[in-house]
Design a protein around this motif. Structure first.
Motif, PDB file in Angstrom:
ATOM      1  N   LEU A  45      -2.620 -11.348 -12.280  1.00 34.41           N
ATOM      2  CA  LEU A  45      -4.066 -11.564 -12.450  1.00 34.41           C
ATOM      3  C   LEU A  45      -4.441 -11.950 -13.877  1.00 34.41           C
ATOM      4  CD1 LEU A  45      -5.326  -8.474 -10.393  1.00 34.41           C
ATOM      5  CD2 LEU A  45      -5.306 -10.873  -9.647  1.00 34.41           C
ATOM      6  N   ASN A  46      -3.436 -12.279 -14.692  1.00 35.33           N
ATOM      7  CA  ASN A  46      -3.731 -12.519 -16.115  1.00 35.33           C
ATOM      8  C   ASN A  46      -4.516 -13.799 -16.382  1.00 35.33           C
ATOM      9  OD1 ASN A  46      -1.813 -14.552 -15.865  1.00 35.33           O
ATOM     10  ND2 ASN A  46      -0.272 -13.529 -17.118  1.00 35.33           N
ATOM     11  N   ASN A  47      -4.735 -14.615 -15.347  1.00 30.14           N
ATOM     12  CA  ASN A  47      -5.574 -15.805 -15.518  1.00 30.14           C
ATOM     13  C   ASN A  47      -7.012 -15.559 -15.057  1.00 30.14           C
ATOM     14  OD1 ASN A  47      -4.894 -15.651 -12.774  1.00 30.14           O
ATOM     15  ND2 ASN A  47      -5.260 -17.850 -12.498  1.00 30.14           N
ATOM     16  N   ARG A  48      -7.297 -14.338 -14.618  1.00 29.13           N
ATOM     17  CA  ARG A  48      -8.637 -13.985 -14.156  1.00 29.13           C
ATOM     18  C   ARG A  48      -9.376 -13.258 -15.281  1.00 29.13           C
ATOM     19  NH1 ARG A  48      -9.189 -13.502  -8.613  1.00 29.13           N
ATOM     20  NH2 ARG A  48     -11.409 -13.461  -9.146  1.00 29.13           N
ATOM     21  N   GLU A  49     -10.372 -13.912 -15.867  1.00 29.06           N
ATOM     22  CA  GLU A  49     -11.086 -13.354 -17.024  1.00 29.06           C
ATOM     23  C   GLU A  49     -11.756 -12.015 -16.717  1.00 29.06           C
ATOM     24  OE1 GLU A  49     -13.808 -16.163 -18.601  1.00 29.06           O
ATOM     25  OE2 GLU A  49     -12.274 -17.665 -19.083  1.00 29.06           O
ATOM     26  N   ASN A  50     -12.191 -11.840 -15.489  1.00 29.62           N
ATOM     27  CA  ASN A  50     -12.914 -10.620 -15.133  1.00 29.62           C
ATOM     28  C   ASN A  50     -12.001  -9.426 -14.860  1.00 29.62           C
ATOM     29  OD1 ASN A  50     -15.317 -12.020 -15.327  1.00 29.62           O
ATOM     30  ND2 ASN A  50     -15.332 -12.578 -13.150  1.00 29.62           N
ATOM     31  N   TYR A  51     -10.676  -9.664 -14.953  1.00 31.68           N
ATOM     32  CA  TYR A  51      -9.756  -8.571 -14.629  1.00 31.68           C
ATOM     33  C   TYR A  51      -8.759  -8.341 -15.771  1.00 31.68           C
ATOM     34  CZ  TYR A  51     -11.795  -8.842 -10.015  1.00 31.68           C
ATOM     35  OH  TYR A  51     -12.693  -8.840  -8.969  1.00 31.68           O
ATOM     36  N   SER A  52      -9.284  -7.826 -16.845  1.00 27.95           N
ATOM     37  CA  SER A  52      -8.433  -7.455 -17.970  1.00 27.95           C
ATOM     38  C   SER A  52      -7.628  -6.219 -17.593  1.00 27.95           C
ATOM     39  CB  SER A  52      -9.291  -7.149 -19.194  1.00 27.95           C
ATOM     40  OG  SER A  52     -10.112  -6.010 -18.936  1.00 27.95           O
ATOM     41  N   SER A  53      -6.666  -5.873 -18.428  1.00 31.48           N
ATOM     42  CA  SER A  53      -5.861  -4.679 -18.180  1.00 31.48           C
ATOM     43  C   SER A  53      -6.737  -3.434 -18.096  1.00 31.48           C
ATOM     44  CB  SER A  53      -4.818  -4.512 -19.291  1.00 31.48           C
ATOM     45  OG  SER A  53      -4.053  -3.352 -19.099  1.00 31.48           O
ATOM     46  N   GLU A  54      -7.733  -3.364 -18.987  1.00 31.68           N
ATOM     47  CA  GLU A  54      -8.634  -2.200 -19.002  1.00 31.68           C
ATOM     48  C   GLU A  54      -9.470  -2.146 -17.729  1.00 31.68           C
ATOM     49  OE1 GLU A  54      -8.306  -4.420 -21.417  1.00 31.68           O
ATOM     50  OE2 GLU A  54      -7.209  -3.204 -22.881  1.00 31.68           O
ATOM     51  N   LYS A  55      -9.927  -3.315 -17.262  1.00 34.13           N
ATOM     52  CA  LYS A  55     -10.738  -3.358 -16.049  1.00 34.13           C
ATOM     53  C   LYS A  55      -9.922  -2.875 -14.842  1.00 34.13           C
ATOM     54  CE  LYS A  55     -14.024  -4.515 -13.158  1.00 34.13           C
ATOM     55  NZ  LYS A  55     -15.252  -3.670 -13.030  1.00 34.13           N
ATOM     56  N   ILE A  56      -8.675  -3.318 -14.787  1.00 36.26           N
ATOM     57  CA  ILE A  56      -7.810  -2.910 -13.679  1.00 36.26           C
ATOM     58  C   ILE A  56      -7.556  -1.403 -13.730  1.00 36.26           C
ATOM     59  CG2 ILE A  56      -5.469  -3.111 -12.743  1.00 36.26           C
ATOM     60  CD1 ILE A  56      -5.597  -6.103 -13.571  1.00 36.26           C
ATOM     61  N   ASP A  57      -7.360  -0.883 -14.930  1.00 38.70           N
ATOM     62  CA  ASP A  57      -7.165   0.567 -15.071  1.00 38.70           C
ATOM     63  C   ASP A  57      -8.378   1.335 -14.549  1.00 38.70           C
ATOM     64  OD1 ASP A  57      -4.654   0.250 -16.181  1.00 38.70           O
ATOM     65  OD2 ASP A  57      -5.353   0.362 -18.257  1.00 38.70           O
ATOM     66  N   SER A  58      -9.563   0.809 -14.805  1.00 36.97           N
ATOM     67  CA  SER A  58     -10.780   1.496 -14.352  1.00 36.97           C
ATOM     68  C   SER A  58     -10.919   1.433 -12.830  1.00 36.97           C
ATOM     69  CB  SER A  58     -12.015   0.884 -15.023  1.00 36.97           C
ATOM     70  OG  SER A  58     -12.255  -0.440 -14.559  1.00 36.97           O
ATOM     71  N   ILE A  59     -10.476   0.314 -12.244  1.00 35.94           N
ATOM     72  CA  ILE A  59     -10.496   0.188 -10.784  1.00 35.94           C
ATOM     73  C   ILE A  59      -9.567   1.231 -10.157  1.00 35.94           C
ATOM     74  CG2 ILE A  59      -9.835  -1.297  -8.846  1.00 35.94           C
ATOM     75  CD1 ILE A  59     -10.756  -3.693 -10.535  1.00 35.94           C
ATOM     76  N   ILE A  60      -8.384   1.355 -10.742  1.00 36.11           N
ATOM     77  CA  ILE A  60      -7.419   2.332 -10.229  1.00 36.11           C
ATOM     78  C   ILE A  60      -7.971   3.749 -10.359  1.00 36.11           C
ATOM     79  CG2 ILE A  60      -5.131   3.341 -10.590  1.00 36.11           C
ATOM     80  CD1 ILE A  60      -4.200   0.518 -11.466  1.00 36.11           C
TER      81      ILE A  60
END
Length: 540
Positions: free
Chosen positions: A478-493
């Motif tokens: 997902l590293n080409n998706r601006e709305n899904y940074s590593s921090e954002k993904i961590d918050s989703i999890i």
């Protein structure tokens, strides 16, 4: 009517004769043209002789062609014109047949002895023999092209599931182009694999073909030998390790000492075994493998790589099932490697490929049919608490919750329900699954049982592929998706909410299987966890 047919046949025969006569006159003329290569105007047989072989079923059968229908169709498309006019091409084909063993194929499959004998002095062959030689040259070339590109064997006839998509080639067209451009070697090189694993295995094959073992030390089968124990087979183990160039610090009579353990662990690591220092059935079996056994293993793997696609694309994930490893490749470079767990022998991870579509964080787990039938339903039948202990819920075909106590677990109706485990810390899929929709219901996923990644042998799953640091792999996808940074993904999890996100960059996943490769100027082998190497070799 009879007169008409007679007149027609007379005209046809005369036209064939004049055609052959004109063909000969053209050849004589070309021989007189300065700078013309004589090899290009030296056909082995006349068209009428070639046609006669295919019109006479007895003659055609005597040829023992590997591809009779394809060869007949090729000559028919060329009006039975001779293909092997060029002496240099005939010689070049023979040289390629003779050296085909370097590719792990057998020269005798390509009429080698007959071609060698006949091409030594074709002038002494009569017309029929020249026609036979002409046709066998074509059959040999056709089969070489086929076997180098597709493989000698059909994997779909050997394995339950083999679903790799591969471009086809037009062999007759390649043959026509070859006869026009005059390069057998160039054409054969264009169809054979050029992946570094295949090239490395060819080097390994040459090494194992040039060495032999006589009177090797055999370790007898018996009870498992554990560190610190005494066993009369220890001297044989030590001697065999030395024969295989593993350093043993100290010899022993029957004691399984630390020094011997270290050598055993090094052996286990090189051959893809569980690195536990325990001398069990698998370790003894591999200790007893000879150079010939390993050569057979290399041959089986060369054949596998002929089955694989020639072009994996610019961006892909490759899982080598028996080596328990996942590799991410982009533009020819290895981006990342992950340890994986794969299916056990009874529930094999299939060989296939597909493109990733999306990832799911905090996934629920819908029990697949095999596990539902073999594990969940029998477990619930024994004790209804089986479902509660595993946080499993039951749903009807309409998606409505069903009370497990109302189900007759010994009846067929139990198979009609959907069983699902909600997202959570103990969910077998862990915190993420990576989906490439396929008929086998196979995907990559996380796991709460991360301790298993420390084991060397990791056939632990029911078919899906458990990935070490699956979250890291998902973030990469997902590293080409601006709305899904590593921090954002961590918050989703952290939210615990099941979230599906599309993967917008094209990435294919290949589930492959090979048990030998070359690395650091040496050949490495891994355990054939699904017992397929011998099956392939016996049919080669």
């Amino acid at each position: 009517m009879f007169r008409y047919r007679t007149r027609f046949l007379t005209v046809f025969v005369l036209s064939m004769l004049f055609s052959c006569k004109n063909e000969k006159e053209d050849q004589d003329f070309l021989k007189k043209v300065p700078g013309t290569r004589e090899e290009t105007i030296d056909p082995l047989a006349e068209s009428s002789i070639i046609a006669d072989f295919f019109l006479d079923a007895t003659k055609a059968g005597e040829l023992k062609l590997a591809n009779p229908e394809a060869v007949a169709k090729y000559y028919k498309s060329q009006n039975f014109a001779p293909a092997w006019k060029n002496k240099a091409l005939r010689k070049e084909l023979l040289e390629n047949v003779q050296s085909i063993s370097k590719e792990g194929l057998d020269p005798t499959d390509y009429h080698f002895e007959y071609l060698k004998k006949s091409l030594a002095d074709p002038a002494n062959l009569d017309k029929q023999e020249k026609g036979q030689l002409e046709i066998l040259l074509t059959d040999s070339f056709y089969r070489l092209l086929h076997d180098l590109y597709y493989g000698k064997l059909n994997p779909k006839e050997l394995f339950e599931i083999w679903d790799l998509k591969k471009d086809s080639i037009n062999i007759p067209q390649l043959m026509k182009e070859t006869f026009s451009e005059a390069s057998i070697t160039k054409t054969l090189n264009s169809v054979k694999p050029h992946h570094q694993v295949y090239s490395g295995l060819k080097k390994s094959l040459a090494e194992y073909a040039s060495t032999s073992e006589e009177n090797i030390t055999t370790v007898n089968e018996g009870p498992t030998i554990k560190p610190g124990e005494n066993d009369p087979r220890i001297p044989s183990v030590v001697k065999r390790l030395k024969e295989l160039d593993f350093s043993v610090e100290k010899d022993s009579t029957t004691a399984y000492t630390t020094g011997i353990q270290d050598a055993v662990k090094n052996f286990q690591q090189k051959y893809g075994l569980e690195i536990d220092g325990i001398i069990g059935r698998s370790t003894i079996r591999n200790l007893n493998k000879t150079q010939t056994d390993r050569r057979k293993q290399i041959l089986a793997n060369l054949e596998r790589w002929r089955w694989f696609p020639r072009d994996f694309g610019n961006h892909y994930i490759m899982v080598n099932i028996p080596d328990f490893e996942l590799t991410v490749v982009r533009d020819g470079d290895t981006v990342a490697k992950h340890k994986v767990m794969v299916g056990v022998q009874a529930r094999k991870t299939p060989v296939f490929s597909d493109e990733i579509e999306y990832v799911v964080y905090n996934p629920t787990w819908t029990i697949p049919p095999t596990i539902k039938k073999n594990d969940v339903i029998p477990g619930a039948a024994r004790n209804i608490a089986y479902l509660r202990n595993r946080n499993l819920k039951v749903y009807s075909a309409a998606g409505e919750p069903v009370d497990p106590s109302t189900i007759d677990w010994n009846a067929a109706e139990a198979l009609n329900y959907t069983y699902r485990q909600e997202a959570g810390r103990t969910n077998p899929l862990g915190r993420v699954k990576i989906i490439y929709p396929n008929q086998y219901l196979i995907y990559l996923h996380d796991t709460p049982s991360k301790a298993f990644f420390e084991k060397n042998s990791r056939a632990q799953s029911s078919g899906c592929v458990r990935v070490q640091d699956a979250i890291g792999l998902s973030k990469y996808l997902l590293n080409n998706r601006e709305n899904y940074s590593s921090e954002k993904i961590d918050s989703i999890i952290a939210s615990g909410k099941t979230t599906k996100i599309q993967v917008t960059q094209p990435v294919k996943v290949y589930h492959l299987y090979w048990t030998a490769w070359r690395e650091n100027n040496g050949t490495y082998f891994t355990e054939d966890i699904y017992d397929t190497d011998e099956k392939i070799y016996k049919r080669l």
